[in-house]
Design a protein around this motif. Structure first.
Motif, PDB file in Angstrom:
ATOM      1  N   LEU A  46      -1.084  86.535 -12.967  1.00 25.37           N
ATOM      2  CA  LEU A  46      -0.159  87.216 -13.878  1.00 25.37           C
ATOM      3  C   LEU A  46      -0.200  88.725 -13.660  1.00 25.37           C
ATOM      4  N   GLY A  47      -1.412  89.223 -13.468  1.00 26.40           N
ATOM      5  CA  GLY A  47      -1.566  90.657 -13.205  1.00 26.40           C
ATOM      6  C   GLY A  47      -0.833  91.063 -11.950  1.00 26.40           C
ATOM      7  N   SER A  48      -0.905  90.229 -10.917  1.00 20.98           N
ATOM      8  CA  SER A  48      -0.185  90.519  -9.673  1.00 20.98           C
ATOM      9  C   SER A  48       1.326  90.521  -9.913  1.00 20.98           C
ATOM     10  N   LEU A  49       1.770  89.517 -10.652  1.00 19.03           N
ATOM     11  CA  LEU A  49       3.211  89.426 -10.952  1.00 19.03           C
ATOM     12  C   LEU A  49       3.670  90.683 -11.704  1.00 19.03           C
ATOM     13  N   LEU A  50       2.883  91.075 -12.693  1.00 18.40           N
ATOM     14  CA  LEU A  50       3.226  92.258 -13.479  1.00 18.40           C
ATOM     15  C   LEU A  50       3.311  93.498 -12.580  1.00 18.40           C
ATOM     16  N   SER A  51       2.320  93.663 -11.693  1.00 21.86           N
ATOM     17  CA  SER A  51       2.322  94.826 -10.794  1.00 21.86           C
ATOM     18  C   SER A  51       3.544  94.815  -9.894  1.00 21.86           C
ATOM     19  N   GLU A  52       3.789  93.649  -9.343  1.00 24.69           N
ATOM     20  CA  GLU A  52       4.965  93.483  -8.469  1.00 24.69           C
ATOM     21  C   GLU A  52       6.260  93.895  -9.182  1.00 24.69           C
ATOM     22  N   GLN A  53       6.430  93.357 -10.407  1.00 22.22           N
ATOM     23  CA  GLN A  53       7.678  93.617 -11.120  1.00 22.22           C
ATOM     24  C   GLN A  53       7.748  95.068 -11.611  1.00 22.22           C
ATOM     25  N   ARG A  54       6.580  95.620 -11.918  1.00 19.82           N
ATOM     26  CA  ARG A  54       6.565  97.046 -12.289  1.00 19.82           C
ATOM     27  C   ARG A  54       7.001  97.910 -11.117  1.00 19.82           C
ATOM     28  N   ALA A  55       6.535  97.560  -9.968  1.00 18.76           N
ATOM     29  CA  ALA A  55       6.919  98.312  -8.765  1.00 18.76           C
ATOM     30  C   ALA A  55       8.432  98.176  -8.528  1.00 18.76           C
ATOM     31  N   ALA A  56       8.892  96.939  -8.651  1.00 15.58           N
ATOM     32  CA  ALA A  56      10.336  96.708  -8.472  1.00 15.58           C
ATOM     33  C   ALA A  56      11.130  97.495  -9.505  1.00 15.58           C
ATOM     34  N   TYR A  57      10.579  97.540 -10.715  1.00 19.18           N
ATOM     35  CA  TYR A  57      11.257  98.249 -11.801  1.00 19.18           C
ATOM     36  C   TYR A  57      11.299  99.754 -11.525  1.00 19.18           C
ATOM     37  N   GLU A  58      10.208 100.304 -10.999  1.00 18.68           N
ATOM     38  CA  GLU A  58      10.204 101.733 -10.679  1.00 18.68           C
ATOM     39  C   GLU A  58      11.211 102.047  -9.569  1.00 18.68           C
ATOM     40  N   ASP A  59      11.335 101.110  -8.624  1.00 16.01           N
ATOM     41  CA  ASP A  59      12.371 101.272  -7.589  1.00 16.01           C
ATOM     42  C   ASP A  59      13.763 101.363  -8.228  1.00 16.01           C
ATOM     43  N   LEU A  60      13.985 100.462  -9.202  1.00 16.93           N
ATOM     44  CA  LEU A  60      15.283 100.461  -9.892  1.00 16.93           C
ATOM     45  C   LEU A  60      15.536 101.807 -10.558  1.00 16.93           C
ATOM     46  N   ARG A  61      14.513 102.300 -11.236  1.00 13.93           N
ATOM     47  CA  ARG A  61      14.654 103.571 -11.939  1.00 13.93           C
ATOM     48  C   ARG A  61      15.056 104.666 -10.943  1.00 13.93           C
ATOM     49  N   ALA A  62      14.404 104.631  -9.768  1.00 15.03           N
ATOM     50  CA  ALA A  62      14.670 105.655  -8.749  1.00 15.03           C
ATOM     51  C   ALA A  62      16.115 105.581  -8.250  1.00 15.03           C
ATOM     52  N   ARG A  63      16.717 104.395  -8.332  1.00 17.18           N
ATOM     53  CA  ARG A  63      18.078 104.239  -7.789  1.00 17.18           C
ATOM     54  C   ARG A  63      19.153 104.848  -8.694  1.00 17.18           C
ATOM     55  N   GLY A  64      18.789 105.100  -9.950  1.00 18.96           N
ATOM     56  CA  GLY A  64      19.767 105.742 -10.846  1.00 18.96           C
ATOM     57  C   GLY A  64      21.052 104.928 -11.017  1.00 18.96           C
ATOM     58  N   LEU A  65      20.901 103.658 -11.337  1.00 22.10           N
ATOM     59  CA  LEU A  65      22.065 102.780 -11.501  1.00 22.10           C
ATOM     60  C   LEU A  65      22.869 103.157 -12.751  1.00 22.10           C
ATOM     61  N   THR A  66      24.151 102.869 -12.733  1.00 23.69           N
ATOM     62  CA  THR A  66      24.932 102.848 -13.977  1.00 23.69           C
ATOM     63  C   THR A  66      25.844 101.632 -13.902  1.00 23.69           C
ATOM     64  N   LEU A  67      25.345 100.528 -14.429  1.00 24.15           N
ATOM     65  CA  LEU A  67      26.044  99.244 -14.351  1.00 24.15           C
ATOM     66  C   LEU A  67      26.203  98.677 -15.754  1.00 24.15           C
ATOM     67  N   ASP A  68      27.211  97.824 -15.917  1.00 22.26           N
ATOM     68  CA  ASP A  68      27.558  97.372 -17.266  1.00 22.26           C
ATOM     69  C   ASP A  68      27.869  95.873 -17.274  1.00 22.26           C
ATOM     70  N   LEU A  69      27.076  95.132 -18.023  1.00 23.47           N
ATOM     71  CA  LEU A  69      27.322  93.685 -18.168  1.00 23.47           C
ATOM     72  C   LEU A  69      27.675  93.339 -19.615  1.00 23.47           C
ATOM     73  N   THR A  70      28.238  94.304 -20.354  1.00 26.01           N
ATOM     74  CA  THR A  70      28.348  94.101 -21.801  1.00 26.01           C
ATOM     75  C   THR A  70      29.557  93.289 -22.254  1.00 26.01           C
ATOM     76  N   ARG A  71      30.755  93.735 -21.907  1.00 28.71           N
ATOM     77  CA  ARG A  71      31.896  93.126 -22.574  1.00 28.71           C
ATOM     78  C   ARG A  71      32.714  92.261 -21.624  1.00 28.71           C
TER      79      ARG A  71
END
Lengths: 424, 424
Positions: free
Chosen positions: B11-36
């Motif tokens: 679980l710890g490995s999974l968390l680290s992996e996804q945190r890393a992936a998440y930081e990559d996402l943050r770096a990409r500066g997305l502006t996407l919309d799945l709302t309406r």
């Protein structure tokens, strides 16, 4: 030759004459209609370009909005800017909505019934009695809407310079059940009266027992001038603020008699608090108005001068019709003192008052020879004209020839009913 | 590799992996919309011809009516004929109205509140308590509208074959405060569930303690198929008649997701008594809908097959988007057992259920990296998802590339939140 000065013999002659004229009418088998204030086909043709606007590929509002998609509860800014200038209402306080201002009035009233305004002690539907002041004669759909909601109506006189404001001030000062009033401030339906700045100022400043008293300011004919003297509507919002009651007035308007009667755009204006109140309820009922139709109108008008120019074209078509009404009434009736009528400087109607107790008879006589008139009493709450004298003439729709024939027939019916009554 | 079978290290490995992936996402500066659930510009382009229709000189309805002028409360017969065929409702029982079916639902509810139906003991606003059954997850605007009117909401489950009709039958049998229920019968928002004829028949036949119990049948996606298996909606009106409650169902529909989302036409269907009731109130609020826009739609569609053909073009644009949602969710999440989701055969939404207690966290995480999702709980009355697990995905508006990026980011957030929770 006033009818009141005629002796029985002379009256008998008049009656015979008019009966003969009436039988001639019957023989002609007319089918003419003076009932509703509808634009004529020629007037609708003035906005014919709307039928192909905005045009393929043109769907972006000035701010880049794709008008084809959802959203934008306030309506397009560029359309609100045009009518901001024409109605004298700041853009943030003016919403552009769907095709019917009557619908906006209905929404306002049902939300007042179900929720009340911020200053309401409780929703209007929870009050024992809710009453509205109704200047008479007035607009039948205003009265029908109130009646459908169980709101009682208190008539006051509509004068040439607006409603009888002294009578209204006396009514609302002590009676908290009076929650509002109707007013068509400019070229009123059906009298053509124009509410003066003085009367408007008094309406907006007078003390009212109901803390949520509202003036429903239906400026349906704001730019609908019949002469080159283009009357400016009183500035209701500023007067309300100056009078210490900024939330007192709610403004309604539409392009129903500017472009297409069934496919125009409508407007709601008010104080910032009233606009927020309106939108606070509207957001549950709508994701936004038809913005493509709003863009279509922006493309047709261009700017406020585009509207003014269009209205002058309407005037060229309408003024001759009002002249026919005046000509026939003056030629046929003036000498007999059997009627008075208005000479409106704008709007859609001529208000005709015939001999007391004969309006229903006149309408019945006209119908029997194929001339449709609005039912007598229509311009009064509950359809009840206490003097049975009021007839609303709507000259816009028929052709000039049909209008002249219909007015001539109407004059015969007015004279016949007056002679019948004088001899009864 | 289900997350529940992982030990703390894994679980710890999974968390680290996804945190890393998440930081990559943050770096990409997305502006996407799945709302309406908005149509994409490409979908709106399918009806581009509307922007120049009906065309100058074309304004006469089939019966000769000048669509530009006032009148015609029922809407154009030729448009009602087209949707009569598509919705399975006889023309006299189907009204064509303005651009928003939400507005028709609002009008229906306010008239029920202020006046009640013929079978109502009193107006709903005069009842101590009025309650509605609300299949969940459901459409947020349905719930917001009820909440604005003070109508209480009772959630029941929405299943693949429609709402939990046994639960509903038990609720309504003895409780006269339950006056109605919402239902999106075909490709429900957001589950995609399709109410079967059997479930519909039971809804229309079950005894109800309230004599004026109404099913608000919002058939928003009747013809919005994502596959060649074009599901036919249950025939609500016939089933209601057969079930002995002909006045039980009120049908709503629109072309918002057929032509232009903000500038289409809407429909109200019901028993002859309900249609008369609706018109009996509508006549005070409107002189008639925008008939020019109705004619515009008639010219675009031609006939019911024209609508069907247009909907197949929508399908060609939408189906690949739903495939992307399925692909990404399957590839990223299936192995971990952290979510279930629907595979709708029509409509506009995918319903995603994540690990209990993490939906709000997922929406928060996604927002922080520039992916807008509908607030967690939106598909439940009062915005309260009791298990905090439900997320509505609206894939129609973004481009395929944006959608894939947004779904990938969402999957990362789902996994990250799941790992956080498992380790908490």
């Amino acid at each position: 030759m006033s009818i009141s000065t005629l002796d029985r013999d002379a009256l008998g002659s008049l009656l015979s004459e008019q009966r003969a004229a009436y039988e001639d009418l019957r023989a002609r088998g007319l089918t003419l209609d003076l009932t509703r204030g509808k634009p004529s086909p020629e007037q609708l043709d003035l906005s014919q370009r709307l039928l192909a606007l905005p045009g393929e590929g043109d769907f972006r509002a000035a701010d880049g909005t794709d008008t084809r998609n959802y959203g934008g509860l306030d309506g397009l800014v560029e359309l609100r800017e045009i009518f901001s200038e024409l109605l004298g209402i700041p853009v943030p306080q003016l919403l552009a909505q769907g095709s019917s201002s009557l619908t906006l009035m209905h929404e306002t009233l049902v939300w007042a019934m179900l929720h009340g305004f911020a200053s309401s002690p409780r929703p209007w539907a929870a009050e024992e009695t809710v009453r509205f002041v109704c200047p008479v004669p007035g607009y039948d759909r205003h009265f029908a809407l109130l009646e459908s909601l169980g709101i009682e109506m208190v008539p006051v006189a509509m004068n040439a310079d607006g409603p009888d404001v002294e009578a209204i001030a006396a009514l609302v000062a002590d009676d908290p059940t009076i929650k509002g009033m109707w007013l068509v401030p400019t070229y009123a339906n059906p009298t053509g009266g124009v509410t003066s700045p003085e009367v408007a100022a008094r309406l907006m400043a007078m003390p009212a027992a109901a803390p949520d008293f509202r003036v429903f300011w239906d400026n349906a004919y704001a730019v609908h001038h019949l002469t080159t003297d283009e009357t400016k509507s009183a500035d209701a919002l500023s007067l309300a603020s100056a009078g210490g009651h900024p939330d007192r007035v709610l403004v309604f308007a539409s392009t129903s008699k500017i472009t297409f009667a069934g496919a125009g755009v409508s407007f709601f204006g008010g104080s910032p608090a009233n606009v927020a109140w309106f939108k606070g309820h509207l957001k549950f009922a709508s994701i936004g108005p038809d913005k493509v139709n709003q863009l279509r109108h922006v493309r047709l008008f261009g700017d406020a001068d585009g509207v003014r120019s269009l209205m002058r074209q309407h005037r060229e078509l309408l003024a001759p019709k009002f002249a026919v009404v005046e000509d026939v009434l003056a030629a046929r009736l003036a000498a007999f003192d059997v009627a008075t009528w208005t000479q409106p400087q704008g709007g859609y109607f001529v208000n005709l008052d015939v001999v007391d107790g004969t309006a229903a008879r006149v309408v019945e006589l006209a119908k029997a020879v194929g001339v449709a008139l609005t039912p007598a009493g229509s311009s009064f709450p509950y359809g009840a004209d206490p003097r049975d004298r009021n007839i609303r003439i709507a000259p816009s729709f028929p052709s000039l020839d049909d209008l002249r024939a219909a007015m001539d027939a109407l004059a015969t019916c007015v004279l016949l009913a007056a002679a019948e009554k004088a001899l009864a």
